[in-house]
Design a protein around this motif. Structure first.
Motif, short mmCIF file in Angstrom:
data_model
loop_
_atom_site.label_atom_id
_atom_site.label_comp_id
_atom_site.label_asym_id
_atom_site.label_seq_id
_atom_site.Cartn_x
_atom_site.Cartn_y
_atom_site.Cartn_z
N PRO A 137 107.98 114.94 -18.73
CA PRO A 137 107.81 113.84 -17.77
C PRO A 137 106.90 114.20 -16.62
CG PRO A 137 110.11 114.08 -18.38
CD PRO A 137 109.40 115.29 -18.90
N ARG A 138 107.00 115.48 -16.17
CA ARG A 138 106.14 115.89 -15.06
C ARG A 138 104.68 115.96 -15.49
NH1 ARG A 138 110.60 119.29 -14.07
NH2 ARG A 138 109.61 121.02 -15.16
N ARG A 139 104.43 116.35 -16.73
CA ARG A 139 103.07 116.49 -17.21
C ARG A 139 102.42 115.11 -17.42
NH1 ARG A 139 104.16 119.64 -20.93
NH2 ARG A 139 104.29 118.19 -22.69
N ASN A 140 103.18 114.09 -17.83
CA ASN A 140 102.64 112.76 -18.13
C ASN A 140 102.73 111.80 -16.96
OD1 ASN A 140 102.12 113.58 -20.75
ND2 ASN A 140 104.16 112.98 -21.46
N ARG A 141 103.30 112.23 -15.88
CA ARG A 141 103.46 111.34 -14.75
C ARG A 141 102.09 111.00 -14.14
NH1 ARG A 141 107.30 113.57 -10.33
NH2 ARG A 141 108.80 113.18 -12.04
#
Length: 348
Positions: A20-24
């Motif tokens: 989630p942090r990478r695609n945010r």
């Protein structure tokens, strides 16, 4: 075994936690819809004021537009029936198709009001559907713009080639059906010259019809549709053709024939010598000759004035209606008691 499971579980948790942090997406007020915005609240005073303001503006504009339209002086003369010989009234098709019968006709027009120059000469056709899909498509714009594409006659069916296979320029049904009635005017012993220069749109002359494209093989078939074109004059100067090929949207339309640069006085008698050549009898059409002046708003068209008056009057009526409603039954702005879930069931 327990330690292996724990390690595996931690690894999976870390992988899932990073995703989630990478695609945010990158944070911004625009993407998060946090930009400052104006959210007007339509209070009764605002609504009444807007309706009243629109009405106060629209009603005078409508009155001025209507007065301007009624200042236009028009003379309209339908001549398609009147120019048929008495012995041919029961066979109008036979009359218009018989080349041995003279199509010359004389009409008398009387001026009811002073007409200041320029006086615009129109021909009006009724029940002629220039907006028919097959008719509108029957032309080739590339051929009209470029002499190198004179042989290009695609989409011009059925007027593409002559009987011996030569390409027609301009091709298509629109050009083939070019209006060919003619008019000349006299007042007493004075000839009234009809100026046919610049009767078409400048953009059409300069961009849609080339100066080096000339008519060829036009109206050479067995069935003649309308006016002949001078093969020595380029299409950009054939203004009757340019006006005709700007097709009308409605079955009743007027097209500019020319201008008369002479003032006409009340009770003047205008003699019109015309050639009743164009066949409207086969489809139940009508032909009319129109002489018209113009104002700063253009020709005679009362629709715009009535539209402004109706909209303006409706706005003023709604302004008074809302004012009366607010005075009789006022409501507190933002009162939660009017929400459906706050109402008592018996009051619904």
């Amino acid at each position: 075994m327990a330690s292996n499971v724990a390690v595996t579980g931690n690894a999976g948790s870390g992988a899932d936690g990073d995703a989630p942090r990478r695609n945010r997406p990158k944070y911004s007020k625009f993407t998060q819809q946090e930009l400052p915005a104006c959210k007007p609240i339509l209070t009764p005073k605002w609504v009444v004021s807007v309706f009243f303001l629109v009405g106060v503006i629209f009603v005078p504009v409508g009155v001025v537009s209507l007065l301007a339209a009624r200042d236009v002086v028009e003379i309209i003369d339908r001549y398609d029936h009147a120019c048929v010989p008495p012995n041919m009234t029961d066979n109008k098709l036979g009359y218009i198709r018989n080349e041995t019968i003279s199509k010359d006709c004389t009409r008398t027009l009387r001026v009811k009001k002073d007409m200041k120059q320029p006086i615009f000469v129109y021909y009006q056709l009724d029940n002629f559907y220039q907006n028919h899909r097959r008719y509108v498509k029957s032309r080739n714009d590339a051929q009209l713009r470029d002499y190198k594409k004179a042989n290009q006659t695609t989409s011009c069916e059925p007027e593409r080639f002559t009987a011996d296979g030569k390409p027609i320029v301009p091709c298509g049904l629109i050009a083939w059906s070019l209006f060919n009635d003619t008019y000349s005017f006299t007042r007493g012993n004075e000839n009234l010259t009809v100026d046919k220069k610049d009767i078409s749109w400048k953009s059409d002359r300069e961009h849609k019809f080339a100066k080096n494209v000339y008519p060829s093989n036009f109206q050479n078939g067995a069935l003649i549709g309308g006016k002949m074109l001078n093969a020595s004059i380029p299409l950009s100067e054939q203004e009757d053709l340019i006006v005709w090929m700007r097709t009308a949207a409605l079955p009743t339309f007027r097209k500019l024939y020319g201008r008369i640069s002479v003032d006409l006085k009340v009770n003047d008698t205008i003699m019109v010598k015309l050639s009743n050549n164009y066949n409207t009898y086969s489809f139940g059409g009508k032909k009319k000759l129109v002489l018209s002046t113009a104002t700063w708003l253009g020709g005679r068209n009362e629709f715009l004035g009535f539209a402004y008056l109706i909209v303006g009057g409706l706005c003023i009526f709604l302004a008074f209606a809302f004012t009366l409603l607010y005075a009789i039954k006022p409501r507190k702005l933002g009162d939660h008691n009017y929400l459906s879930w706050n109402r008592h069931p018996s009051g619904r």
